[in-house]
Design an enzyme around this catalytic site. Sequence first.
Site, mmCIF file in Angstrom:
data_model
loop_
_atom_site.group_PDB
_atom_site.id
_atom_site.type_symbol
_atom_site.label_atom_id
_atom_site.label_comp_id
_atom_site.label_asym_id
_atom_site.label_seq_id
_atom_site.Cartn_x
_atom_site.Cartn_y
_atom_site.Cartn_z
ATOM 1 N N LYS A 38 0.795 -1.235 0.000
ATOM 2 C CA LYS A 38 0.000 0.000 0.000
ATOM 3 C C LYS A 38 0.830 1.291 0.000
ATOM 4 O O LYS A 38 0.367 2.352 0.417
ATOM 5 C CB LYS A 38 -1.013 0.041 1.169
ATOM 6 C CG LYS A 38 -1.853 -1.199 1.381
ATOM 7 C CD LYS A 38 -2.311 -1.873 0.127
ATOM 8 C CE LYS A 38 -3.276 -1.049 -0.699
ATOM 9 N NZ LYS A 38 -3.468 -1.706 -2.040
ATOM 10 N N HIS A 93 7.389 -7.460 -1.748
ATOM 11 C CA HIS A 93 7.149 -6.799 -0.461
ATOM 12 C C HIS A 93 8.068 -7.382 0.617
ATOM 13 O O HIS A 93 7.902 -7.095 1.796
ATOM 14 C CB HIS A 93 5.706 -7.031 0.004
ATOM 15 C CG HIS A 93 4.659 -6.374 -0.840
ATOM 16 N ND1 HIS A 93 4.765 -5.086 -1.305
ATOM 17 C CD2 HIS A 93 3.453 -6.818 -1.279
ATOM 18 C CE1 HIS A 93 3.678 -4.787 -2.004
ATOM 19 N NE2 HIS A 93 2.873 -5.819 -2.008
ATOM 20 N N SER A 123 -4.901 3.157 3.578
ATOM 21 C CA SER A 123 -5.046 2.460 2.313
ATOM 22 C C SER A 123 -5.275 0.961 2.567
ATOM 23 O O SER A 123 -6.129 0.328 1.947
ATOM 24 C CB SER A 123 -3.781 2.681 1.479
ATOM 25 O OG SER A 123 -3.880 2.067 0.230
HETATM 26 P P1 A3P Z 1 -4.944 4.737 -1.670
HETATM 27 O O1 A3P Z 1 -5.571 3.489 -1.157
HETATM 28 O O2 A3P Z 1 -4.595 5.707 -0.580
HETATM 29 O O3 A3P Z 1 -5.709 5.373 -2.773
HETATM 30 P P2 A3P Z 1 0.098 -0.401 -3.635
HETATM 31 O O4 A3P Z 1 0.228 -0.332 -5.107
HETATM 32 O O5 A3P Z 1 1.413 -0.507 -2.928
HETATM 33 O O6 A3P Z 1 -0.892 -1.417 -3.212
HETATM 34 O O7 A3P Z 1 -0.432 1.019 -3.138
HETATM 35 C C1 A3P Z 1 -1.748 1.415 -3.413
HETATM 36 C C2 A3P Z 1 -1.894 2.894 -3.166
HETATM 37 O O8 A3P Z 1 -1.161 3.623 -4.163
HETATM 38 C C3 A3P Z 1 -3.343 3.309 -3.278
HETATM 39 O O9 A3P Z 1 -3.514 4.341 -2.310
HETATM 40 C C4 A3P Z 1 -3.389 3.805 -4.712
HETATM 41 O O10 A3P Z 1 -4.474 4.655 -4.989
HETATM 42 C C5 A3P Z 1 -2.053 4.542 -4.794
HETATM 43 N N1 A3P Z 1 -1.654 4.821 -6.185
HETATM 44 C C6 A3P Z 1 -1.591 3.975 -7.227
HETATM 45 N N2 A3P Z 1 -1.242 4.622 -8.346
HETATM 46 C C7 A3P Z 1 -1.074 5.921 -8.017
HETATM 47 C C8 A3P Z 1 -0.733 7.112 -8.751
HETATM 48 N N3 A3P Z 1 -0.502 7.091 -10.062
HETATM 49 N N4 A3P Z 1 -0.664 8.276 -8.063
HETATM 50 C C9 A3P Z 1 -0.912 8.304 -6.743
HETATM 51 N N5 A3P Z 1 -1.246 7.232 -6.001
HETATM 52 C C10 A3P Z 1 -1.341 6.053 -6.624
#
Ligand code: A3P
Length: 282
Positions: A38, A93, A123
């Site tokens: 996340k 991870h 998140s």
């Molecule tokens: P949120 O749940 O706060 O929206 P991961 O990929 O490690 O699982 O992380 C997911 C988080 O990264 C999510 O946060 C997602 O929306 C955010 N995310 C993914 N792509 C993004 C982008 N282009 N810009 C900003 N945040 C992004």
Amino acid sequence: LNFKGYHFERSMVDVNLFENLDDFEIRDDDVFIITYPKSGTIWTQQILSLIYFEDHRYRTKHVDTIDRAPFLEYNLRNVDFLSRPSPRIFTTHMPYYLVPKGLKKTKAKIIYIYRNPKDVLTSFYHFSNFIVTLESSGDTESFMTRFLDGKVVGSVWFDHIRGWYEHRHDFNILFMMYEEMKKDLRSSVCKISSFFEKELSEEDIDAIVKQATFKNMKSDPQANYNHVVKNEVGTKNSDGCFLRKGTIGDWKHLLTVDQSERFDKIFQRKMKDIPLKFIWDI
Ligand code: A3P
């Protein structure tokens, strides 16, 4: 699944891999994206694959981002890593002590993305109510306890970042902050591409930045993980999404003032000797 003190998502982990993980052969031009869950993993998969693969950058070949930068431990699409042509981009991870031993003291490069842990928690809270195989979050207080105790995929956030930070000299590693990428995507892309020694034209950078914004990724079926949702992971509710909000400071909508202050105290105590910078809101 708990393996050597680290918590994996049992239903998805490639158990066979663990038997040979220590000796998994690393090539000099391998690339690893390493994150606590996340923290911007998918975003970084997108940015790096756009930097590395011209056909992705200019959309001449249609391959999902997850296939361009597959997870090592969650090999959802059974990629044959051994016969995969270079450069290989891996995502993981895992904590520093579980990654293949060959990653130490090689030329292979790592990018470690970290995000302020109150937003990570937030998140994760929503994600746990979205993905079928994850235990649902329950109320915020119990989820916060679970997160702090490391009873989530990724284990204890503090241990993850500390481990990688304290062992950074054993690896060829760049630390990047989610919030820095959010505030200035273009500079971040330049910083990342220069670390990976990729020379890009202005046009290349424009193309990357354009396709790595939250809005464009969310509507891009190669980047938004909707195919993964459809084919590989079950979900509990249909309006969830891997790309949820993508903002800084969403924790303010989840944590109470009291919970936030308790979190801050723990953060200050546990992180006082780690000089990484954090951004908590805009
Ligand atoms: P949120 O749940 O706060 O929206 P991961 O990929 O490690 O699982 O992380 C997911 C988080 O990264 C999510 O946060 C997602 O929306 C955010 N995310 C993914 N792509 C993004 C982008 N282009 N810009 C900003 N945040 C992004």
